[in-house]
Design a protein around this motif. Structure first.
Motif, PDB file in Angstrom:
ATOM      1  N   ARG A  87       0.887  -1.325   0.253  1.00 35.02           N
ATOM      2  CA  ARG A  87      -0.018  -0.081   0.182  1.00 35.02           C
ATOM      3  C   ARG A  87       0.928   0.634  -0.081  1.00 35.02           C
ATOM      4  N   LEU A  88       0.363   2.031  -0.564  1.00 35.54           N
ATOM      5  CA  LEU A  88       0.991   3.712  -0.619  1.00 35.54           C
ATOM      6  C   LEU A  88       0.483   4.083   1.076  1.00 35.54           C
ATOM      7  N   THR A  89      -0.365   3.791   1.400  1.00 38.11           N
ATOM      8  CA  THR A  89      -0.194   4.768   2.575  1.00 38.11           C
ATOM      9  C   THR A  89      -1.171   3.399   3.798  1.00 38.11           C
ATOM     10  N   PRO A  90      -1.122   3.683   4.353  1.00 34.94           N
ATOM     11  CA  PRO A  90      -1.225   2.362   6.141  1.00 34.94           C
ATOM     12  C   PRO A  90      -2.943   1.924   5.819  1.00 34.94           C
ATOM     13  N   ASP A  91      -3.838   3.127   5.471  1.00 32.42           N
ATOM     14  CA  ASP A  91      -4.753   2.490   5.400  1.00 32.42           C
ATOM     15  C   ASP A  91      -4.972   2.345   3.673  1.00 32.42           C
ATOM     16  N   GLY A  92      -4.443   2.809   2.879  1.00 29.90           N
ATOM     17  CA  GLY A  92      -4.832   2.659   1.474  1.00 29.90           C
ATOM     18  C   GLY A  92      -5.543   1.332   0.921  1.00 29.90           C
ATOM     19  N   ALA A  93      -5.457   1.896  -0.491  1.00 26.20           N
ATOM     20  CA  ALA A  93      -6.332   0.471  -0.937  1.00 26.20           C
ATOM     21  C   ALA A  93      -4.789  -0.076  -1.759  1.00 26.20           C
ATOM     22  N   PRO A  94      -4.709  -1.228  -1.325  1.00 21.31           N
ATOM     23  CA  PRO A  94      -3.161  -2.280  -1.713  1.00 21.31           C
ATOM     24  C   PRO A  94      -3.383  -1.933  -3.839  1.00 21.31           C
TER      25      PRO A  94
END
Length: 217
Positions: free
Chosen positions: A74-81
């Motif tokens: 993920r680009l961000t911890p809570d982002g989509a794969p």
């Protein structure tokens, strides 16, 4: 009794060819070189990400590539794969190929060392083997580099058809895998690898030629 040199000489030639062909391209699979090419291809802009986010994701991808992994990144911890299931499946296939080539390279290095020890004291045999292995790969690399330079799309597709299962490597322009590694990325990576291979082949050939020249009566 068979002279060990008769076996060691062709083994050294083959090992040299493998090392010249594979070592430089595999070394290019590192975060610094990949990041440089991604910046030139504007991958961060295509993904709508910062360069720092892209570098972190790419570093993880390279780690999975060399060590094995599921490429669930993920680009961000809570982002989509970042990659979908189809893209991750292809990257697992790529990882298998890269690690196989890495093992082949290590085996070739061991064979070259052992063959060199057997041929110690026979510089003309070592030189001839170096010339044969590096010379053949160098010529082939020049031909392949020209093909990639003038017909990149066709050559790139042929490479995938040779090493991957049919239908597992075609992605549309909306693919994040394509945005991560656009055509410009692969074009410049291929040319760089070709230059390194030709330069390596030339250096090894010169070393082999000097060994033969210095020790021929």
């Amino acid at each position: 009794m068979t002279d060990p040199a008769r076996i060691a000489t062709p083994l050294l030639a083959v090992a040299t060819a493998v090392l010249v062909a594979l070592l430089a391209p595999l070394v290019l699979f590192n975060p610094w070189f990949v990041s440089l090419l991604q910046q030139r291809a504007e991958s961060a802009m295509l993904l709508g990400a910062s360069q720092a986010q892209l570098d972190a994701a790419t570093g993880t991808i390279l780690a999975h590539l060399w060590l094995g992994g599921n490429f669930l990144i993920r680009l961000t911890p809570d982002g989509a794969p970042l990659l979908d299931a189809f893209e991750r499946s292809h990257m697992v296939d790529v990882s298998g190929l890269v690690r196989l080539l890495g093992v082949v390279t290590v085996v070739a290095a061991v064979v070259a060392i052992l063959a060199g020890r057997i041929l110690r004291g026979r510089p003309t045999a070592i030189g001839g083997a170096l010339l044969a292995g590096a010379g053949i790969v160098g010529v082939v690399a020049v031909v392949v580099a020209v093909v990639f330079a003038v017909a990149f799309d066709a050559a790139f597709l042929a490479f995938h058809e040779l090493f991957f299962r049919q239908g597992t490597y075609l992605f549309g322009p909306e693919s994040n895998l394509i945005r991560l590694f656009p055509e410009r990325f692969w074009y410049e990576a291929s040319l760089t690898a070709g230059i390194f291979i030709v330069a390596s082949a030339l250096a090894v050939s010169v070393a082999g030629w000097r060994l033969v020249r210095q020790h021929v009566p």
